[in-house]
Design a protein around this motif. Structure first.
Motif, PDB file in Angstrom:
ATOM      1  N   ALA A 128       0.326  56.006  64.380  1.00 54.57           N
ATOM      2  CA  ALA A 128       0.585  56.621  63.101  1.00 54.57           C
ATOM      3  C   ALA A 128       1.352  55.760  62.126  1.00 54.57           C
ATOM      4  O   ALA A 128       1.120  55.706  60.924  1.00 54.57           O
ATOM      5  N   ASP A 129       2.311  55.032  62.828  1.00 53.03           N
ATOM      6  CA  ASP A 129       3.170  54.088  61.871  1.00 53.03           C
ATOM      7  C   ASP A 129       2.321  52.992  61.359  1.00 53.03           C
ATOM      8  O   ASP A 129       2.507  52.972  60.221  1.00 53.03           O
ATOM      9  N   ASP A 130       1.305  52.478  62.065  1.00 56.16           N
ATOM     10  CA  ASP A 130       0.668  51.502  61.781  1.00 56.16           C
ATOM     11  C   ASP A 130      -0.455  51.907  60.604  1.00 56.16           C
ATOM     12  O   ASP A 130      -0.361  51.187  59.494  1.00 56.16           O
ATOM     13  N   ALA A 131      -0.781  53.119  60.569  1.00 58.49           N
ATOM     14  CA  ALA A 131      -1.614  53.681  59.756  1.00 58.49           C
ATOM     15  C   ALA A 131      -1.077  53.972  58.371  1.00 58.49           C
ATOM     16  O   ALA A 131      -1.401  53.802  57.153  1.00 58.49           O
ATOM     17  N   GLN A 132       0.402  53.975  58.482  1.00 60.83           N
ATOM     18  CA  GLN A 132       1.242  54.298  57.074  1.00 60.83           C
ATOM     19  C   GLN A 132       1.680  53.089  56.670  1.00 60.83           C
ATOM     20  O   GLN A 132       2.066  53.002  55.282  1.00 60.83           O
ATOM     21  N   ARG A 133       1.605  52.031  57.073  1.00 63.79           N
ATOM     22  CA  ARG A 133       2.053  50.704  56.736  1.00 63.79           C
ATOM     23  C   ARG A 133       1.188  50.434  55.455  1.00 63.79           C
ATOM     24  O   ARG A 133       0.160  50.224  55.548  1.00 63.79           O
ATOM     25  N   VAL A 134       2.095  49.767  54.452  1.00 61.62           N
ATOM     26  CA  VAL A 134       1.513  49.183  53.181  1.00 61.62           C
ATOM     27  C   VAL A 134       1.058  47.795  53.395  1.00 61.62           C
ATOM     28  O   VAL A 134       1.770  47.008  53.741  1.00 61.62           O
ATOM     29  N   ARG A 135      -0.167  47.416  52.752  1.00 61.80           N
ATOM     30  CA  ARG A 135      -0.636  46.067  52.961  1.00 61.80           C
ATOM     31  C   ARG A 135       0.018  45.393  51.830  1.00 61.80           C
ATOM     32  O   ARG A 135      -0.122  45.866  50.630  1.00 61.80           O
ATOM     33  N   ALA A 136       0.705  44.161  51.912  1.00 55.35           N
ATOM     34  CA  ALA A 136       1.389  43.466  50.776  1.00 55.35           C
ATOM     35  C   ALA A 136       0.822  41.804  50.898  1.00 55.35           C
ATOM     36  O   ALA A 136       0.685  41.681  52.059  1.00 55.35           O
ATOM     37  N   ALA A 137       1.135  41.319  49.826  1.00 57.53           N
ATOM     38  CA  ALA A 137       1.061  39.964  49.881  1.00 57.53           C
ATOM     39  C   ALA A 137       2.488  39.357  49.594  1.00 57.53           C
ATOM     40  O   ALA A 137       3.212  39.945  48.856  1.00 57.53           O
ATOM     41  N   GLN A 138       2.566  38.169  49.594  1.00 58.19           N
ATOM     42  CA  GLN A 138       4.187  37.605  49.394  1.00 58.19           C
ATOM     43  C   GLN A 138       3.725  36.358  48.558  1.00 58.19           C
ATOM     44  O   GLN A 138       2.727  35.515  48.652  1.00 58.19           O
ATOM     45  N   TYR A 139       4.453  36.278  47.251  1.00 60.20           N
ATOM     46  CA  TYR A 139       4.364  34.801  46.444  1.00 60.20           C
ATOM     47  C   TYR A 139       5.597  34.364  46.597  1.00 60.20           C
ATOM     48  O   TYR A 139       6.732  34.528  46.308  1.00 60.20           O
ATOM     49  N   VAL A 140       5.424  33.005  46.842  1.00 59.06           N
ATOM     50  CA  VAL A 140       6.603  32.088  47.099  1.00 59.06           C
ATOM     51  C   VAL A 140       6.371  30.635  46.345  1.00 59.06           C
ATOM     52  O   VAL A 140       5.464  30.223  46.264  1.00 59.06           O
ATOM     53  N   ARG A 141       7.631  29.984  45.732  1.00 58.30           N
ATOM     54  CA  ARG A 141       7.601  29.118  44.862  1.00 58.30           C
ATOM     55  C   ARG A 141       8.886  28.277  45.108  1.00 58.30           C
ATOM     56  O   ARG A 141       9.872  29.010  44.749  1.00 58.30           O
ATOM     57  N   MET A 142       8.632  26.996  45.089  1.00 62.42           N
ATOM     58  CA  MET A 142      10.082  26.057  44.978  1.00 62.42           C
ATOM     59  C   MET A 142       9.536  25.073  43.858  1.00 62.42           C
ATOM     60  O   MET A 142       8.648  24.555  43.617  1.00 62.42           O
ATOM     61  N   SER A 143      10.599  24.526  43.173  1.00 58.67           N
ATOM     62  CA  SER A 143      10.587  23.629  42.134  1.00 58.67           C
ATOM     63  C   SER A 143      10.477  22.157  42.327  1.00 58.67           C
ATOM     64  O   SER A 143       9.450  21.437  41.661  1.00 58.67           O
ATOM     65  N   THR A 144      10.772  21.785  43.553  1.00 58.47           N
ATOM     66  CA  THR A 144      10.999  20.497  43.784  1.00 58.47           C
ATOM     67  C   THR A 144      10.708  19.984  45.139  1.00 58.47           C
ATOM     68  O   THR A 144      11.000  21.132  45.976  1.00 58.47           O
ATOM     69  N   ASP A 145      10.327  18.898  45.633  1.00 54.32           N
ATOM     70  CA  ASP A 145      10.294  18.762  47.076  1.00 54.32           C
ATOM     71  C   ASP A 145      11.324  18.477  47.841  1.00 54.32           C
ATOM     72  O   ASP A 145      11.572  18.487  49.094  1.00 54.32           O
ATOM     73  N   HIS A 146      12.448  18.358  47.051  1.00 56.63           N
ATOM     74  CA  HIS A 146      13.798  18.197  47.784  1.00 56.63           C
ATOM     75  C   HIS A 146      14.309  19.433  48.272  1.00 56.63           C
ATOM     76  O   HIS A 146      15.167  19.441  49.102  1.00 56.63           O
ATOM     77  N   GLN A 147      13.751  20.553  47.617  1.00 54.29           N
ATOM     78  CA  GLN A 147      14.174  21.801  48.161  1.00 54.29           C
ATOM     79  C   GLN A 147      13.379  22.313  49.614  1.00 54.29           C
ATOM     80  O   GLN A 147      12.510  22.899  49.675  1.00 54.29           O
ATOM     81  N   SER A 148      13.993  21.320  50.498  1.00 55.07           N
ATOM     82  CA  SER A 148      13.089  21.406  51.864  1.00 55.07           C
ATOM     83  C   SER A 148      12.718  22.970  52.506  1.00 55.07           C
ATOM     84  O   SER A 148      11.753  23.189  53.072  1.00 55.07           O
ATOM     85  N   TYR A 149      13.840  23.634  52.554  1.00 52.75           N
ATOM     86  CA  TYR A 149      13.768  24.911  53.148  1.00 52.75           C
ATOM     87  C   TYR A 149      13.641  26.225  52.137  1.00 52.75           C
ATOM     88  O   TYR A 149      13.796  27.231  52.637  1.00 52.75           O
ATOM     89  N   SER A 150      13.486  25.821  50.859  1.00 51.17           N
ATOM     90  CA  SER A 150      13.496  26.969  49.903  1.00 51.17           C
ATOM     91  C   SER A 150      12.061  27.889  50.317  1.00 51.17           C
ATOM     92  O   SER A 150      12.460  29.038  50.404  1.00 51.17           O
ATOM     93  N   ILE A 151      11.145  27.524  50.598  1.00 46.03           N
ATOM     94  CA  ILE A 151       9.805  28.181  50.772  1.00 46.03           C
ATOM     95  C   ILE A 151      10.217  28.981  52.067  1.00 46.03           C
ATOM     96  O   ILE A 151       9.684  30.282  52.040  1.00 46.03           O
ATOM     97  N   GLU A 152      10.666  28.265  53.142  1.00 39.27           N
ATOM     98  CA  GLU A 152      10.728  29.296  54.525  1.00 39.27           C
ATOM     99  C   GLU A 152      11.969  30.193  54.233  1.00 39.27           C
ATOM    100  O   GLU A 152      11.842  31.262  54.962  1.00 39.27           O
ATOM    101  N   ASN A 153      13.062  29.866  53.425  1.00 38.14           N
ATOM    102  CA  ASN A 153      14.071  31.010  53.329  1.00 38.14           C
ATOM    103  C   ASN A 153      13.662  32.104  52.634  1.00 38.14           C
ATOM    104  O   ASN A 153      13.880  33.134  52.707  1.00 38.14           O
ATOM    105  N   GLN A 154      12.638  31.909  51.472  1.00 38.77           N
ATOM    106  CA  GLN A 154      12.068  32.936  50.928  1.00 38.77           C
ATOM    107  C   GLN A 154      11.414  33.690  51.699  1.00 38.77           C
ATOM    108  O   GLN A 154      11.228  35.069  51.713  1.00 38.77           O
ATOM    109  N   LYS A 155      10.461  33.027  52.519  1.00 36.69           N
ATOM    110  CA  LYS A 155       9.540  33.919  53.532  1.00 36.69           C
ATOM    111  C   LYS A 155      10.409  34.718  54.472  1.00 36.69           C
ATOM    112  O   LYS A 155       9.820  35.835  54.749  1.00 36.69           O
ATOM    113  N   ASP A 156      11.526  34.127  54.887  1.00 35.53           N
ATOM    114  CA  ASP A 156      12.361  34.835  55.936  1.00 35.53           C
ATOM    115  C   ASP A 156      12.908  36.235  55.072  1.00 35.53           C
ATOM    116  O   ASP A 156      12.833  37.450  55.771  1.00 35.53           O
ATOM    117  N   ALA A 157      13.391  35.967  54.052  1.00 38.81           N
ATOM    118  CA  ALA A 157      13.794  37.314  53.360  1.00 38.81           C
ATOM    119  C   ALA A 157      12.810  38.194  53.002  1.00 38.81           C
ATOM    120  O   ALA A 157      12.969  39.344  53.154  1.00 38.81           O
TER     121      ALA A 157
END
Length: 522
Positions: free
Chosen positions: A12-41
């Motif tokens: 029942a819980d699974d049936a009620q779960r809402v389908r979502a997408a995530q959009y992540v962005r970082m400005s420069t390649d120097h922000q090594s962990y920015s994408i992963e930090n956003q995904k974690d949050a």
């Protein structure tokens, strides 16, 4: 029994779960962990809100100043508006990850497009719920303005820092050029290594300077100056001589007049550090700066060309280029167009009777402006030719597949013309058109269909392409009377009133044409 109840609750819980997408962005390649930090949050937020992350759209190392180059966001908008998206919500870390657009209305417009298509945007890192209330809309407007202002402030600081580094004798971007090399030094001025092409520093405290390159390259550079100044040969003649000898540029390419001109006019060969010839601030519009805006430091690199020889080369170049007035330049450009039938920078640079393309840019503001003055429209060239070729291939493939599939089903399909009009089962006609996709400046996909091929056709079919115009998105299959004789462009772009006529394949058309065997009554 308890295990069954637990399983039932989980289902029942699974049936009620809402389908979502995530959009992540970082400005420069120097922000090594920015994408992963956003995904974690985002993942923690999704778990707390009972959302399932079913899709990820990512722009790594991309500026948030505009939509250009952000393939992830463009694909997200396209999927939502073309109903490919199988989610109800897009989760973004905060407003600035969505974008730092200089016009806050632009940022709002992309979110509005999603909402109109039935998809809501949520910001998991912001201290407000994006619920459409006056309070949340006001906070979003403030956040968007703050994101834009932060980019402007940062741009000013970065520019000031770059100017300071130039004046201290450090290189700020760009290839070294023939006869020179980029040398990496640490913050104490100690040499670390020589950077190869497409190699860059990894530490912010490191700096780059220019040093003399291999002796054979230095000899080539000096030979070019000698030929130009002492032998009085033209740039084109020098380029042809080097190509005949098999000598290549620092980029391993053949020589052109423009590449010779670059060597003869660049002050780095006499040890000067010159920067800010062009500006592209905040991703707005690239402009060529006035000479008064150049940032320079003279004599900071080891020269490989005698300064007196360099200055004589500039005098000769000025004398040669100043011999033609603007009107004369246009006359020879028009004659070149008449001979070649087309114009481009390389074509101009290869013509011995034309000033270099750089002179046309300087004199008229751009090559496009010069083209316009001689009556040449270059829009028919470049990648458009490849796209047209691809569209023709797909169009013909659809026609042939349609005929073959109908015949395999026991029917008949006869092509009445090369325009894509078919007579099916000798009963009705089908007109097939190509719907090419173009993105508006705001990222909207917009389809352009060919003119009506057969107004009297009983069934209209249009092939809608994806934004890259390389693969098919879907098909419009509609009886002519259902779309009321409206232009195909209108039907393809005003999708909502015609939703029932869009299909992933041509199966509805094939089913319409299929012949069923009728057995005799007993």
């Amino acid at each position: 029994m308890m295990e069954h109840a637990h399983t039932a609750r989980r289902a029942a819980d699974d049936a009620q779960r809402v389908r979502a997408a995530q959009y992540v962005r970082m400005s420069t390649d120097h922000q090594s962990y920015s994408i992963e930090n956003q995904k974690d949050a985002i993942r923690e937020f999704a778990d707390a809100m009972n959302y399932d992350i079913v899709a990820t759209y990512e722009d790594a190392g991309r500026s948030g100043l505009n939509l250009e180059g952000r393939a992830g966001l463009q694909r997200l908008l396209s999927d939502i508006e073309t109903k490919i998206a199988n989610f109800e919500i897009v989760i973004v870390y905060d407003v600035s990850r969505w974008g730092r657009f200089q016009n806050p209305d632009e940022s709002a417009s992309y979110e509005y497009r999603c909402r109109v298509a039935g998809v809501r945007i949520e910001y998991c890192g912001e201290q407000f719920a994006n619920d459409g209330s006056i309070g949340s809309d006001l906070l979003k407007a403030i956040k968007r303005s703050m994101a834009a202002e932060q980019s402007r402030v940062l741009s000013v600081k970065v520019f000031a820092g770059q100017c300071r580094l130039i004046q201290m004798g450090y290189r700020q971007g760009g290839s070294s050029g023939l006869g020179l090399r980029r040398q990496l030094i640490d913050k104490h001025g100690r040499t670390k290594t020589t950077l190869a092409l497409k190699e860059y520093k990894s530490l912010q405290t490191d700096r780059v300077i220019l040093v003399p390159g291999p002796p054979d390259e230095i000899a080539t550079v000096r030979w070019i100056y000698d030929q130009y100044v002492k032998a009085r040969r033209t740039e084109l003649q020098i380029a042809r001589s080097l190509n005949a000898k098999g000598v290549v540029t620092d980029l391993n390419r053949s020589w052109k007049r423009e590449s010779i001109h670059q060597i003869l006019s660049n002050e780095k060969y006499v040890g000067n550090n010159v920067w800010n010839r062009e500006s592209f601030k905040l991703k707005q519009r690239k402009v060529t700066n006035d000479i008064t805006q150049l940032v320079r430091a003279d004599g900071v690199f080891e020269p490989i060309v005698d300064r007196g020889l360099f200055e004589r080369a500039q005098v000769i170049a000025d004398a040669r280029s100043s011999k033609m007035s603007s009107d004369q330049m246009l006359v020879v450009l028009a004659e070149l167009l008449k001979r070649r039938g087309t114009l481009s920078g390389p074509i101009i640079d290869a013509a011995s009777d034309c000033p270099p393309s750089s002179r046309y840019r300087k004199e008229f503001g751009s090559l496009l402006r010069a083209y316009k003055l001689v009556g040449y429209d270059p829009s028919q060239n470049y990648r458009f030719l490849d796209i047209r070729r691809r569209l023709r291939e797909i169009f013909e493939e659809v026609i042939q597949t349609t005929i073959a599939t109908i015949e395999r089903a026991g029917g008949s399909a006869v092509r009445q013309s090369d325009l894509g009009v078919l007579r099916v089962n000798d009963e009705f006609t089908v007109s097939i058109a190509m719907g090419r996709c173009r993105n508006t400046p705001y990222g909207y996909p917009h389809w352009l269909a060919a003119p009506e091929r057969c107004n009297a056709a009983d069934v209209k079919v249009a092939i809608r392409m994806r934004p890259d115009n390389q693969t098919i998105l879907d098909y419009l299959i509609a009886p002519a009377n259902e779309i009321g004789g409206k232009p195909l462009n209108l039907v393809l772009n005003k999708r909502l009133p015609f939703n029932t006529f869009f299909f992933r394949s041509l199966d509805p058309l094939f089913a319409l044409a299929e012949r069923n065997a009728i057995t005799a009554a007993p």
